[in-house]
Scaffold this motif. Structure first.
Motif, mmCIF file in Angstrom:
data_model
loop_
_atom_site.group_PDB
_atom_site.id
_atom_site.type_symbol
_atom_site.label_atom_id
_atom_site.label_comp_id
_atom_site.label_asym_id
_atom_site.label_seq_id
_atom_site.Cartn_x
_atom_site.Cartn_y
_atom_site.Cartn_z
ATOM 1 N N GLU A 78 0.843 -1.186 0.000
ATOM 2 C CA GLU A 78 0.000 0.000 0.000
ATOM 3 C C GLU A 78 0.883 1.242 0.000
ATOM 4 N N TYR A 79 0.493 2.201 -0.823
ATOM 5 C CA TYR A 79 1.192 3.483 -0.879
ATOM 6 C C TYR A 79 0.246 4.552 -0.348
ATOM 7 N N ALA A 80 0.626 5.166 0.747
ATOM 8 C CA ALA A 80 -0.254 6.134 1.397
ATOM 9 C C ALA A 80 0.434 7.491 1.492
ATOM 10 N N GLY A 81 -0.182 8.488 0.854
ATOM 11 C CA GLY A 81 0.293 9.852 0.986
ATOM 12 C C GLY A 81 -0.364 10.521 2.182
ATOM 13 N N ARG A 82 -0.162 11.802 2.295
ATOM 14 C CA ARG A 82 -0.691 12.553 3.435
ATOM 15 C C ARG A 82 -2.214 12.439 3.526
ATOM 16 N N ASP A 83 -2.881 12.439 2.369
ATOM 17 C CA ASP A 83 -4.345 12.394 2.379
ATOM 18 C C ASP A 83 -4.890 11.000 2.688
ATOM 19 N N GLU A 84 -4.115 9.950 2.362
ATOM 20 C CA GLU A 84 -4.599 8.581 2.579
ATOM 21 C C GLU A 84 -4.322 8.053 3.978
ATOM 22 N N PHE A 85 -3.349 8.641 4.643
ATOM 23 C CA PHE A 85 -2.983 8.116 5.960
ATOM 24 C C PHE A 85 -2.543 9.273 6.842
ATOM 25 N N ASP A 86 -3.405 9.646 7.773
ATOM 26 C CA ASP A 86 -3.156 10.791 8.652
ATOM 27 C C ASP A 86 -2.408 10.319 9.895
ATOM 28 N N LEU A 87 -1.121 10.590 9.928
ATOM 29 C CA LEU A 87 -0.295 10.144 11.048
ATOM 30 C C LEU A 87 -0.615 10.883 12.339
ATOM 31 N N SER A 88 -1.287 12.013 12.235
ATOM 32 C CA SER A 88 -1.622 12.760 13.444
ATOM 33 C C SER A 88 -2.926 12.288 14.083
ATOM 34 N N SER A 89 -3.630 11.390 13.408
ATOM 35 C CA SER A 89 -4.911 10.917 13.921
ATOM 36 C C SER A 89 -4.710 10.052 15.165
ATOM 37 N N PRO A 90 -5.559 10.211 16.172
ATOM 38 C CA PRO A 90 -5.457 9.358 17.360
ATOM 39 C C PRO A 90 -5.853 7.909 17.082
ATOM 40 N N ASP A 91 -6.405 7.659 15.882
ATOM 41 C CA ASP A 91 -6.863 6.319 15.525
ATOM 42 C C ASP A 91 -5.830 5.525 14.734
ATOM 43 N N ASN B 212 8.669 4.218 6.395
ATOM 44 C CA ASN B 212 8.350 5.625 6.646
ATOM 45 C C ASN B 212 9.188 6.518 5.744
ATOM 46 N N ALA B 213 8.585 6.912 4.631
ATOM 47 C CA ALA B 213 9.254 7.832 3.709
ATOM 48 C C ALA B 213 8.724 9.246 3.863
ATOM 49 N N ALA B 214 7.901 9.472 4.905
ATOM 50 C CA ALA B 214 7.341 10.792 5.146
ATOM 51 C C ALA B 214 8.304 11.623 5.985
ATOM 52 N N GLY B 215 8.187 12.916 5.869
ATOM 53 C CA GLY B 215 9.032 13.771 6.699
ATOM 54 C C GLY B 215 8.834 15.242 6.384
ATOM 55 N N ALA C 287 7.011 23.631 15.110
ATOM 56 C CA ALA C 287 5.945 22.751 15.596
ATOM 57 C C ALA C 287 5.623 21.664 14.584
ATOM 58 N N GLU C 288 5.566 22.044 13.308
ATOM 59 C CA GLU C 288 5.241 21.052 12.284
ATOM 60 C C GLU C 288 6.360 20.031 12.129
ATOM 61 N N ALA C 289 7.608 20.484 12.215
ATOM 62 C CA ALA C 289 8.735 19.555 12.094
ATOM 63 C C ALA C 289 8.705 18.507 13.199
ATOM 64 N N TRP C 290 8.449 18.932 14.431
ATOM 65 C CA TRP C 290 8.380 17.984 15.540
ATOM 66 C C TRP C 290 7.164 17.078 15.410
ATOM 67 N N ALA C 291 6.052 17.634 14.950
ATOM 68 C CA ALA C 291 4.844 16.820 14.794
ATOM 69 C C ALA C 291 5.047 15.719 13.759
ATOM 70 N N THR C 292 5.685 16.063 12.633
ATOM 71 C CA THR C 292 5.854 15.098 11.544
ATOM 72 C C THR C 292 7.016 14.146 11.794
ATOM 73 N N ASN C 293 8.152 14.694 12.183
ATOM 74 C CA ASN C 293 9.373 13.887 12.267
ATOM 75 C C ASN C 293 9.522 13.122 13.571
ATOM 76 N N VAL C 294 8.738 13.481 14.573
ATOM 77 C CA VAL C 294 8.873 12.806 15.876
ATOM 78 C C VAL C 294 7.539 12.238 16.357
ATOM 79 N N SER C 295 6.536 13.091 16.520
ATOM 80 C CA SER C 295 5.259 12.617 17.071
ATOM 81 C C SER C 295 4.601 11.589 16.162
ATOM 82 N N ALA C 296 4.544 11.875 14.860
ATOM 83 C CA ALA C 296 3.930 10.922 13.925
ATOM 84 C C ALA C 296 4.724 9.626 13.870
ATOM 85 N N LEU C 297 6.044 9.750 13.897
ATOM 86 C CA LEU C 297 6.886 8.552 13.899
ATOM 87 C C LEU C 297 6.664 7.731 15.167
#
Length: 474
Positions: free
Chosen positions: A214-227, A242-245, A259-269
């Motif tokens: 499966e190939y999931a971009g930002r719209d297909e897979f929300d890493l910030s979602s609590p689910d 994990n090729a996102a960043g 804030a966005e860098a920490w959210a994407t590169n750390v919290s989402a990971l």
């Protein structure tokens, strides 16, 4: 039943299907055995996978000749006999060259069989009051993928000790399909996160389109979602890549960008890492030369201490710490990625073709890394099951400053490289109002470890190859 066996494993005609000799200790009172002993059975000389069982089931059978199967489930299991004796038959129902392979043997309490996901399991009782036990590493679910084969299939031609017309078989088992009509068990899935980025696009080219990836971009897979932890049936997956960043190095120094860098590169990971740990998945994470301060005189190795300069580098270093908590992980450090998307080479190409004379930094040194080569490395690591850990990987054409690479782009396109002027980092930052993030002066990464691990694997894409590929699609 034989007492006093040494714990040992034996391979079979079905890949991954193992016969385990179990030590059974007995006297005039009865007998005792360790049916599952993780430390002993997963030792290197035994070779049983540490498959993480979560449920134990027992099937009790009153009469001789009770026959059950052939069932293939999407999980691994360790089967054994608690009492009595069975004739067991296993058929490989997985996609691949071994589809339809058969293995048969008798099993008593001194023997166990490790059955990989997708291998059909069946048995016939040879003694009354037989208790058949199976330890599994997932819970039953109605939406899981199951595969079945008819016990009387003529192709696999199992030689049942007691003819099937003389034994008890459920009506459901009698109606299972013949081998020609069986839908093979697909491989576990791989999820590529960040599929709309430069590396994500290269991974899609390298792996191709298959039902199991499966190939999931930002719209297909929300890493910030609590689910995230319940977003998929994660036990059906083998790996997350994990090729996102967040890669805007200068933007990361701003209030919102930080804030966005920490959210994407750390919290989402961190969310992906939790999923990987909980479900025993392999995590592939891409990191950066920016985890170092660039003050080394030599190339950086995988064991050098981290010392990031700016916010972007700090988030990538924190991301490495998060990813390393996953027991099965590959952290791929790379530098100066060039692929399908906005990048340095495309910028220089545009400037060359429009007659511009750019000023480019000449005191930061590193290697261009082409996304298609990095994608090949990801695939090779997954397929070879290389030792887990951190690996450096960069391009093949040596190390130069950004200024040097810019000149090479101009020259390769037939333009005068002298149109490119050098400038120091400090002067460049001053010219841009000081809004430039700190960057390592030395971004050279040693690739000796990955070359040794992957038997000398080296990049194949050159700057000329890349320029030709993007020129042909303009």
């Amino acid at each position: 039943m034989r007492f006093g066996k040494a714990l040992a494993s034996h391979t079979t005609s079905i890949p991954g299907l193992l016969v385990i000799d179990l030590p059974v200790h007995g006297d005039d009172r009865g007998w005792f055995k360790e049916n599952w002993q993780r430390q002993k059975m997963t030792a290197a000389d035994i070779g049983l996978p540490d498959f993480g069982p979560v449920q134990n089931n027992i099937s009790f059978n009153d009469e001789v000749g009770t026959t059950r199967g052939i069932h293939a489930e999407p999980w691994d299991k360790l089967v054994s006999v608690a009492s009595g004796r069975i004739f067991g038959a296993w058929v490989d129902l997985r996609e691949g060259d071994s589809f339809g392979s058969v293995f048969c043997t008798e099993v008593d309490p001194s023997t166990a069989i490790f059955v990989p996901r997708g291998v059909g399991n069946s048995y016939q009782t040879l003694e009354a009051d037989t208790a058949y036990s199976y330890l599994v590493n997932d819970h039953w679910a109605h939406d899981a993928t199951y595969t079945f084969l008819n016990l009387a299939d003529e192709t696999v031609a199992i030689d049942w000790p007691i003819p099937l017309d003389r034994v008890q078989i459920s009506q459901k088992d009698r109606l299972h399909p013949r081998l020609a009509d069986v839908v093979p068990m697909p491989p576990k899935k791989i999820l590529v996160v960040g599929a709309d980025g430069q590396l994500g696009r290269a991974l899609e080219v390298e792996f191709g389109r298959h039902p199991w990836i499966e190939y999931a971009g930002r719209d297909e897979f929300d890493l910030s979602s609590p689910d995230v932890t319940s977003a998929r049936r994660w036990r059906d997956y083998s790996a997350i890549v994990n090729a996102a960043g967040f890669t805007d190095v200068d933007g990361a120094e701003t209030h919102d960008g930080r804030a966005e860098a920490w959210a994407t590169n750390v919290s989402a990971l961190s969310a992906l890492a939790r999923v990987a740990v909980t479900n025993d998945l392999l995590l592939v994470h891409v990191s950066s030369d920016y985890v170092f301060d660039g003050r080394n005189l030599d190339a950086y190795t995988e064991t050098d201490r981290l010392s990031p300069l700016g916010v972007y580098g700090q988030t990538k270093a924190a991301g490495e710490a998060v990813a390393s908590v996953v027991p099965r992980h590959y952290i791929l450090r790379t530098s100066w990625l060039i692929g399908d998307g906005p990048n340095f080479v495309k910028t220089m190409m545009h400037l060359a073709q429009t007659g511009a004379s750019p000023t480019v930094v000449d005191d930061q040194v590193g290697s261009l890394t082409f996304a298609r080569d990095l994608a090949k490395v990801v695939k090779e690591l997954l397929e070879t099951r290389a030792p887990y850990g951190i690996y450096n990987f960069v391009g093949r054409e040596g190390t130069k400053s950004w200024f040097g690479w810019a000149q090479d782009v101009f020259a390769a396109l037939g333009h005068d490289p002298a149109r490119v002027a050098p400038i120091g980092t400090a002067s460049y930052s001053e010219e841009h109002g000081g809004g430039v993030a700190p960057r390592p002066a030395n971004s050279i990464l040693s690739t000796q470890k990955i070359e040794a691990t992957l038997n000398g694997l080296t990049p194949t894409t050159s700057l000329a190859d890349y320029l030709e590929s993007i020129s042909s699609v303009r």
